[in-house]
Design a protein around this motif. Structure first.
Motif, PDB file in Angstrom:
ATOM      1  N   VAL A 117       0.850  -1.201   0.000  1.00  0.00           N
ATOM      2  CA  VAL A 117       0.000   0.000   0.000  1.00  0.00           C
ATOM      3  C   VAL A 117       0.881   1.246   0.000  1.00  0.00           C
ATOM      4  O   VAL A 117       0.620   2.209  -0.733  1.00  0.00           O
ATOM      5  CB  VAL A 117      -0.968  -0.004   1.202  1.00  0.00           C
ATOM      6  CG1 VAL A 117      -1.750   1.304   1.279  1.00  0.00           C
ATOM      7  CG2 VAL A 117      -1.921  -1.192   1.106  1.00  0.00           C
ATOM      8  N   ALA A 118       1.953   1.238   0.796  1.00  0.00           N
ATOM      9  CA  ALA A 118       2.885   2.375   0.815  1.00  0.00           C
ATOM     10  C   ALA A 118       3.468   2.594  -0.575  1.00  0.00           C
ATOM     11  O   ALA A 118       3.579   3.733  -1.048  1.00  0.00           O
ATOM     12  CB  ALA A 118       3.992   2.127   1.832  1.00  0.00           C
ATOM     13  N   GLU A 119       3.816   1.498  -1.252  1.00  0.00           N
ATOM     14  CA  GLU A 119       4.362   1.584  -2.607  1.00  0.00           C
ATOM     15  C   GLU A 119       3.323   2.162  -3.565  1.00  0.00           C
ATOM     16  O   GLU A 119       3.624   3.041  -4.379  1.00  0.00           O
ATOM     17  CB  GLU A 119       4.793   0.188  -3.072  1.00  0.00           C
ATOM     18  CG  GLU A 119       5.330   0.136  -4.479  1.00  0.00           C
ATOM     19  CD  GLU A 119       5.622  -1.293  -4.922  1.00  0.00           C
ATOM     20  OE1 GLU A 119       6.767  -1.537  -5.316  1.00  0.00           O
ATOM     21  OE2 GLU A 119       4.711  -2.139  -4.854  1.00  0.00           O
ATOM     22  N   GLY A 120       2.080   1.680  -3.474  1.00  0.00           N
ATOM     23  CA  GLY A 120       1.011   2.173  -4.346  1.00  0.00           C
ATOM     24  C   GLY A 120       0.740   3.653  -4.162  1.00  0.00           C
ATOM     25  O   GLY A 120       0.522   4.387  -5.132  1.00  0.00           O
ATOM     26  N   LEU A 121       0.771   4.118  -2.920  1.00  0.00           N
ATOM     27  CA  LEU A 121       0.568   5.545  -2.651  1.00  0.00           C
ATOM     28  C   LEU A 121       1.756   6.361  -3.173  1.00  0.00           C
ATOM     29  O   LEU A 121       1.579   7.434  -3.749  1.00  0.00           O
ATOM     30  CB  LEU A 121       0.369   5.779  -1.160  1.00  0.00           C
ATOM     31  CG  LEU A 121      -0.965   5.291  -0.593  1.00  0.00           C
ATOM     32  CD1 LEU A 121      -0.943   5.304   0.928  1.00  0.00           C
ATOM     33  CD2 LEU A 121      -2.116   6.136  -1.129  1.00  0.00           C
ATOM     34  N   HIS A 158       1.450   6.660  -6.865  1.00  0.00           N
ATOM     35  CA  HIS A 158       0.132   7.176  -7.285  1.00  0.00           C
ATOM     36  C   HIS A 158      -0.668   6.166  -8.106  1.00  0.00           C
ATOM     37  O   HIS A 158      -1.312   6.524  -9.086  1.00  0.00           O
ATOM     38  CB  HIS A 158       0.297   8.499  -8.058  1.00  0.00           C
ATOM     39  CG  HIS A 158       1.131   9.504  -7.349  1.00  0.00           C
ATOM     40  ND1 HIS A 158       0.706  10.165  -6.215  1.00  0.00           N
ATOM     41  CD2 HIS A 158       2.403   9.947  -7.577  1.00  0.00           C
ATOM     42  CE1 HIS A 158       1.660  10.981  -5.785  1.00  0.00           C
ATOM     43  NE2 HIS A 158       2.702  10.856  -6.586  1.00  0.00           N
ATOM     44  N   TRP A 159      -0.624   4.894  -7.696  1.00  0.00           N
ATOM     45  CA  TRP A 159      -1.430   3.884  -8.381  1.00  0.00           C
ATOM     46  C   TRP A 159      -2.891   4.032  -8.004  1.00  0.00           C
ATOM     47  O   TRP A 159      -3.773   3.527  -8.698  1.00  0.00           O
ATOM     48  CB  TRP A 159      -0.942   2.479  -8.042  1.00  0.00           C
ATOM     49  CG  TRP A 159       0.453   2.203  -8.484  1.00  0.00           C
ATOM     50  CD1 TRP A 159       1.165   2.883  -9.436  1.00  0.00           C
ATOM     51  CD2 TRP A 159       1.324   1.186  -8.003  1.00  0.00           C
ATOM     52  NE1 TRP A 159       2.417   2.352  -9.571  1.00  0.00           N
ATOM     53  CE2 TRP A 159       2.552   1.294  -8.698  1.00  0.00           C
ATOM     54  CE3 TRP A 159       1.190   0.175  -7.058  1.00  0.00           C
ATOM     55  CZ2 TRP A 159       3.619   0.452  -8.481  1.00  0.00           C
ATOM     56  CZ3 TRP A 159       2.267  -0.664  -6.837  1.00  0.00           C
ATOM     57  CH2 TRP A 159       3.466  -0.534  -7.539  1.00  0.00           C
ATOM     58  N   PHE A 160      -3.159   4.695  -6.895  1.00  0.00           N
ATOM     59  CA  PHE A 160      -4.524   4.963  -6.441  1.00  0.00           C
ATOM     60  C   PHE A 160      -4.482   6.187  -5.535  1.00  0.00           C
ATOM     61  O   PHE A 160      -3.445   6.474  -4.935  1.00  0.00           O
ATOM     62  CB  PHE A 160      -5.126   3.752  -5.707  1.00  0.00           C
ATOM     63  CG  PHE A 160      -4.200   3.135  -4.699  1.00  0.00           C
ATOM     64  CD1 PHE A 160      -4.092   3.649  -3.417  1.00  0.00           C
ATOM     65  CD2 PHE A 160      -3.411   2.041  -5.031  1.00  0.00           C
ATOM     66  CE1 PHE A 160      -3.228   3.092  -2.487  1.00  0.00           C
ATOM     67  CE2 PHE A 160      -2.548   1.469  -4.112  1.00  0.00           C
ATOM     68  CZ  PHE A 160      -2.455   1.999  -2.836  1.00  0.00           C
ATOM     69  N   HIS A 172       6.390  -2.570 -17.270  1.00  0.00           N
ATOM     70  CA  HIS A 172       7.574  -2.932 -16.479  1.00  0.00           C
ATOM     71  C   HIS A 172       8.247  -1.714 -15.835  1.00  0.00           C
ATOM     72  O   HIS A 172       9.464  -1.644 -15.730  1.00  0.00           O
ATOM     73  CB  HIS A 172       8.591  -3.692 -17.337  1.00  0.00           C
ATOM     74  CG  HIS A 172       8.170  -5.105 -17.619  1.00  0.00           C
ATOM     75  ND1 HIS A 172       8.663  -6.165 -16.904  1.00  0.00           N
ATOM     76  CD2 HIS A 172       7.293  -5.619 -18.509  1.00  0.00           C
ATOM     77  CE1 HIS A 172       8.114  -7.275 -17.356  1.00  0.00           C
ATOM     78  NE2 HIS A 172       7.278  -6.975 -18.328  1.00  0.00           N
ATOM     79  N   ARG A 173       7.447  -0.750 -15.391  1.00  0.00           N
ATOM     80  CA  ARG A 173       8.021   0.452 -14.776  1.00  0.00           C
ATOM     81  C   ARG A 173       8.504   0.191 -13.354  1.00  0.00           C
ATOM     82  O   ARG A 173       9.511   0.740 -12.934  1.00  0.00           O
ATOM     83  CB  ARG A 173       6.989   1.577 -14.787  1.00  0.00           C
ATOM     84  CG  ARG A 173       6.722   2.099 -16.173  1.00  0.00           C
ATOM     85  CD  ARG A 173       6.020   3.441 -16.126  1.00  0.00           C
ATOM     86  NE  ARG A 173       5.667   3.832 -17.471  1.00  0.00           N
ATOM     87  CZ  ARG A 173       4.445   3.743 -17.962  1.00  0.00           C
ATOM     88  NH1 ARG A 173       3.453   3.306 -17.227  1.00  0.00           N
ATOM     89  NH2 ARG A 173       4.197   4.113 -19.198  1.00  0.00           N
ATOM     90  N   HIS A 174       7.733  -0.598 -12.584  1.00  0.00           N
ATOM     91  CA  HIS A 174       8.083  -0.838 -11.179  1.00  0.00           C
ATOM     92  C   HIS A 174       7.817  -2.298 -10.838  1.00  0.00           C
ATOM     93  O   HIS A 174       6.818  -2.866 -11.276  1.00  0.00           O
ATOM     94  CB  HIS A 174       7.233   0.031 -10.241  1.00  0.00           C
ATOM     95  CG  HIS A 174       7.335   1.486 -10.498  1.00  0.00           C
ATOM     96  ND1 HIS A 174       8.423   2.238 -10.131  1.00  0.00           N
ATOM     97  CD2 HIS A 174       6.482   2.349 -11.099  1.00  0.00           C
ATOM     98  CE1 HIS A 174       8.232   3.491 -10.488  1.00  0.00           C
ATOM     99  NE2 HIS A 174       7.067   3.585 -11.084  1.00  0.00           N
ATOM    100  N   ARG A 175       8.691  -2.866 -10.014  1.00  0.00           N
ATOM    101  CA  ARG A 175       8.407  -4.182  -9.438  1.00  0.00           C
ATOM    102  C   ARG A 175       7.292  -4.006  -8.425  1.00  0.00           C
ATOM    103  O   ARG A 175       7.211  -2.976  -7.760  1.00  0.00           O
ATOM    104  CB  ARG A 175       9.638  -4.759  -8.753  1.00  0.00           C
ATOM    105  CG  ARG A 175      10.653  -5.325  -9.729  1.00  0.00           C
ATOM    106  CD  ARG A 175      11.767  -6.087  -9.027  1.00  0.00           C
ATOM    107  NE  ARG A 175      11.360  -7.393  -8.548  1.00  0.00           N
ATOM    108  CZ  ARG A 175      11.256  -8.485  -9.311  1.00  0.00           C
ATOM    109  NH1 ARG A 175      11.501  -8.396 -10.596  1.00  0.00           N
ATOM    110  NH2 ARG A 175      10.916  -9.635  -8.793  1.00  0.00           N
ATOM    111  N   ILE A 176       6.448  -5.010  -8.286  1.00  0.00           N
ATOM    112  CA  ILE A 176       5.319  -4.920  -7.371  1.00  0.00           C
ATOM    113  C   ILE A 176       5.594  -5.755  -6.129  1.00  0.00           C
ATOM    114  O   ILE A 176       5.931  -6.937  -6.224  1.00  0.00           O
ATOM    115  CB  ILE A 176       4.018  -5.414  -8.053  1.00  0.00           C
ATOM    116  CG1 ILE A 176       3.731  -4.599  -9.318  1.00  0.00           C
ATOM    117  CG2 ILE A 176       2.846  -5.336  -7.086  1.00  0.00           C
ATOM    118  CD1 ILE A 176       2.555  -5.123 -10.126  1.00  0.00           C
TER     119      ILE A 176
END
Length: 196
Positions: free
Chosen positions: A80-84, A87-89, A133-137
Motif C-alpha cells: 500500500v505504501a508503494e502504491g501511494l 500514485h497507483w490509487f 515494467h516500470r516498477h516491481r510490485i
C-alpha cells in the motif's frame, strides 16, 4: 477596430466565466445526486469501472460479496505504501473489492494465484511488474494462511487488480458497506493487458 476586439475579448471572457460556473454547478448537483442515491464511482480496473450503490452495514460478512473497504494502512502494508508513493490509487478513497475468505477459511497464495479452501480464484495470479515494467510490485509472502477472527481476504478479478495478494488479510472493521453494481462498463476490469 481595437475597440471591437476588446469587446469580443470581454464577451469571450464572460462566456468562459459562465461556462466555468455552469460546470461547477453541474458538478455540485451531480455530487449531491450521487450522495442522495448512495452511489460511488469506481475508476479502478480491479472491478468493472462505473457506479456502485452502497447498501449500508456489511455485517454479517459473506464471502463472495462486494464491499466498500477502507484502504489498509501504509505503515503496516509495504504494498500500500508503494502504491501511494507511485500514485497507483488516490489516498483516502475507499475501494470496491470482493470478500474472498472469512475467519476460519484457508487461503493459499502463490505466484500462480489464490486458492480459498482449495478453490482457485479466477485471474488471481500475482504480478511481478506494473504495466510497461516500470516498477516491481511488492506482494504478500507466498504461503498458506488460515484467517483468524477479525480478518478477511479481499479479491478483485481484474488484470493488475490490487487486492490481498499484495497487502494480505485486512481487519474486518475496515469493511465499510456492502456494495452492488449500479451502472458499470462490463469487461473494463480487463482493459489493462497483462505483460509477461
Amino acid at each position: 477596430m481595437q475597440k471591437m476586439s476588446v469587446t469580443i475579448a470581454k464577451r469571450l471572457l464572460r462566456w468562459i466565466a459562465w461556462a466555468i460556473i455552469g460546470i461547477l454547478v453541474l458538478n455540485a448537483a451531480l455530487g449531491l445526486w450521487m450522495q442522495h442515491e448512495r452511489l460511488v464511482f469506481n475508476d479502478s480496473t480491479c472491478e468493472p469501472i462505473g457506479l456502485y450503490r452502497l447498501l449500508g452495514s456489511p455485517y454479517p460478512l459473506h464471502d463472495g460479496e462486494l464491499v466498500e473497504v477502507e484502504i489498509p494502512g501504509p505503515a503496516h502494508h509495504p504494498a500500500v505504501a508503494e502504491g501511494l508513493k507511485y500514485h497507483w490509487f488516490p489516498a483516502g478513497q475507499p475501494w470496491i473489492k470482493e470478500i474472498a475468505a472469512l475467519p476460519g477459511q484457508t487461503v493459499r497464495l502463490s505466484r500462480a494465484g489464490v486458492w480459498v479452501d482449495g478453490h482457485y480464484l479466477p485471474n488471481s495470479q500475482v504480478d511481478r511488474w506494473t504495466p510497461g515494467h516500470r516498477h516491481r510490485i511488492v506482494h504478500y509472502p507466498f504461503g498458506t494462511y488460515r484467517l483468524r477472527n477479525g480478518q478477511v481476504w479481499l479479491y478483485a478479478p481484474g488484470n493488475y487488480a490490487f487486492d490481498s495478494s499484495y497487502y494480505g488479510p485486512v481487519p474486518a472493521l475496515d469493511i465499510l458497506q456492502r456494495a452492488k453494481p449500479w451502472w458499470v462498463i462490463a469487461g473494463s476490469q480487463y482493459w489493462l493487458q497483462r505483460g509477461d
